[in-house]
Design an enzyme around this catalytic site. Structure first.
Site, mmCIF file in Angstrom:
data_model
loop_
_atom_site.group_PDB
_atom_site.id
_atom_site.type_symbol
_atom_site.label_atom_id
_atom_site.label_comp_id
_atom_site.label_asym_id
_atom_site.label_seq_id
_atom_site.Cartn_x
_atom_site.Cartn_y
_atom_site.Cartn_z
ATOM 1 N N LYS A 197 60.482 14.541 15.360
ATOM 2 C CA LYS A 197 60.136 15.856 14.828
ATOM 3 C C LYS A 197 59.532 15.659 13.451
ATOM 4 O O LYS A 197 60.164 15.117 12.548
ATOM 5 C CB LYS A 197 61.389 16.730 14.752
ATOM 6 N N LYS A 250 57.555 16.790 18.580
ATOM 7 C CA LYS A 250 57.274 18.106 18.022
ATOM 8 C C LYS A 250 56.573 17.980 16.692
ATOM 9 O O LYS A 250 56.999 17.163 15.892
ATOM 10 C CB LYS A 250 58.625 18.816 17.835
HETATM 11 C C1 PBG Z 1 64.865 24.346 13.038
HETATM 12 C C2 PBG Z 1 63.745 24.439 13.988
HETATM 13 C C3 PBG Z 1 62.408 24.655 13.646
HETATM 14 C C4 PBG Z 1 61.715 24.792 14.835
HETATM 15 C C5 PBG Z 1 62.621 24.622 15.885
HETATM 16 N N1 PBG Z 1 63.873 24.387 15.346
HETATM 17 C C6 PBG Z 1 61.779 24.859 12.325
HETATM 18 C C7 PBG Z 1 61.972 23.858 11.269
HETATM 19 O O1 PBG Z 1 62.333 22.705 11.492
HETATM 20 O O2 PBG Z 1 61.768 24.267 10.125
HETATM 21 C C8 PBG Z 1 60.240 25.079 14.919
HETATM 22 C C9 PBG Z 1 59.753 25.737 16.149
HETATM 23 C C10 PBG Z 1 58.416 26.347 16.041
HETATM 24 O O3 PBG Z 1 57.711 26.300 15.016
HETATM 25 O O4 PBG Z 1 58.003 26.925 17.057
HETATM 26 N N2 PBG Z 1 65.690 23.283 13.068
#
Ligand code: PBG
Length: 328
Positions: A197, A250
């Site tokens: 991520k 992601k």
């Molecule tokens: C939080 C989380 C995020 C997303 C999924 N879980 C945002 C972040 O890490 O700030 C993002 C999902 C999206 O942008 O569609 N842990």
């Protein structure tokens, strides 16, 4: 042999021949539909930076769930919007067995047992600092956060979650969660690890949806540097060793090379998260008449399959499934 003996256009001449030689196809069961749930009654709110995407109170979620199931979607990924007064720096509400997430899981599993329920595990929606872990002196503590995250996973499993999906990027959390789940008797609860991520600007609309933007700094000390590939493979490898059942990359579109590399290197289901900013880009361009929304949507979803993704978490899950079903 080459031209004129070989003419690749022969296989592109008609819909029939194109359909026959097509290498990748999308189906509704490829999709994971994210759902945003909020406290309250009888209300639905459109997320301003995510046109046509809504937050729901639990009592009005039925219609959406029935539509998703009607289109052949088999799994949902739950996120909750937590009221400010329940946020703190310890994840108190995150591990509350009566919290909104836990109530939502119970509701869905009671009424739609066939639907696979996945839950987001991270502290940001519950954190007064908007960070995914516990904060001390502006530092995001690793091991202390992992302890709470493991309890959170157990609380979700108790509520009936089929799969927990840790999105926090703390080190060692998959192993800790697996151990905690097993110890509590949840040996069949799966883990979909957000393994690679990245610290991405494409999460902006999501943070609007949950009111979860970081209060100070950014997430670069735990989410990955967009410049790195080797590190993504190390993250995936460790998560697999620690017990992940599914690994995730992601965001999606800007990281197709990572999806491909992960699929080539590991024999495990790979999911990709087509994040909020990717959704917003297509929606905004389509609103302006600059892109054909349906075509841009299907082309980007297909790109995930071509890159090697087995599963796709996407805000387009319902619209894409509807289109797939109507073309059959
Ligand atoms: C939080 C989380 C995020 C997303 C999924 N879980 C945002 C972040 O890490 O700030 C993002 C999902 C999206 O942008 O569609 N842990």
């Amino acid at each position: 042999m080459s031209f004129p003996n070989i003419r690749l256009r022969r296989l592109r001449q008609s819909p029939a021949i194109r359909n026959m030689v097509r290498e990748h196809n999308l189906k509704p069961s490829d999709f994971i539909a994210p759902l945003f749930i909020m406290e309250g009654e009888n209300s639905t709110e459109e997320i301003p930076s995510m046109p046509d995407y809504f937050r729901y109170t639990l009592d009005v979620l039925d219609k959406e769930l029935e539509e998703l199931i009607g289109e052949g979607i088999q799994s949902v990924l739950l996120f909750v919007k937590v009221p400010d007064e329940l946020k703190d720096n310890k994840g108190t509400e995150a591990v509350n067995d009566q919290g909104l997430m836990q109530r939502s899981v119970r509701f869905i599993k009671d009424h739609y047992p066939e639907l696979l329920v996945m839950t987001d595990v991270a502290l940001d929606p519950y954190s007064s600092y908007g960070h995914d872990g516990i904060v001390e002196n502006e530092e995001i503590l690793n091991d202390e956060s992992v302890e709470v995250l493991a309890q959170m996973a157990v609380s979700h499993a108790k509520a009936g979650a089929d799969v927990v999906a840790p999105s926090d990027m703390m080190d060692g959390r998959i192993g800790a969660m697996r151990k905690a789940l097993d110890k509590a008797g949840f040996t069949n609860t799966g883990i979909m690890a957000y393994s690679a991520k990245y610290a991405s600007s494409f999460y902006g609309p999501f943070r609007d949806a949950l009111d979860s933007a970081p209060g100070f700094g950014d997430k670069r000390t735990y989410q990955m540097d967009p410049a790195n590939t080797d590190e993504a493979l190390r993250e995936v490898e460790l998560d697999i060793q620690e017990g992940a059942d599914i690994v995730m990359v992601k965001p999606g579109i800007p990281y197709l090379d990572i999806v491909h590399a992960v699929k080539q290197n590991f024999n495990i289901p790979v999911s990709v998260y087509n994040v909020s900013g990717e959704y917003a880009m297509i929606k905004a361009a389509a609103e302006k008449g600059w892109l054909n929304e349906e075509e841009a949507m299907m082309e980007s979803l297909l790109a995930f399959k071509r890159a090697g993704a087995d599963l796709i978490a996407t805000y387009f899950a319902k619209a894409a499934s509807r289109l797939i079903n109507s073309n059959q």
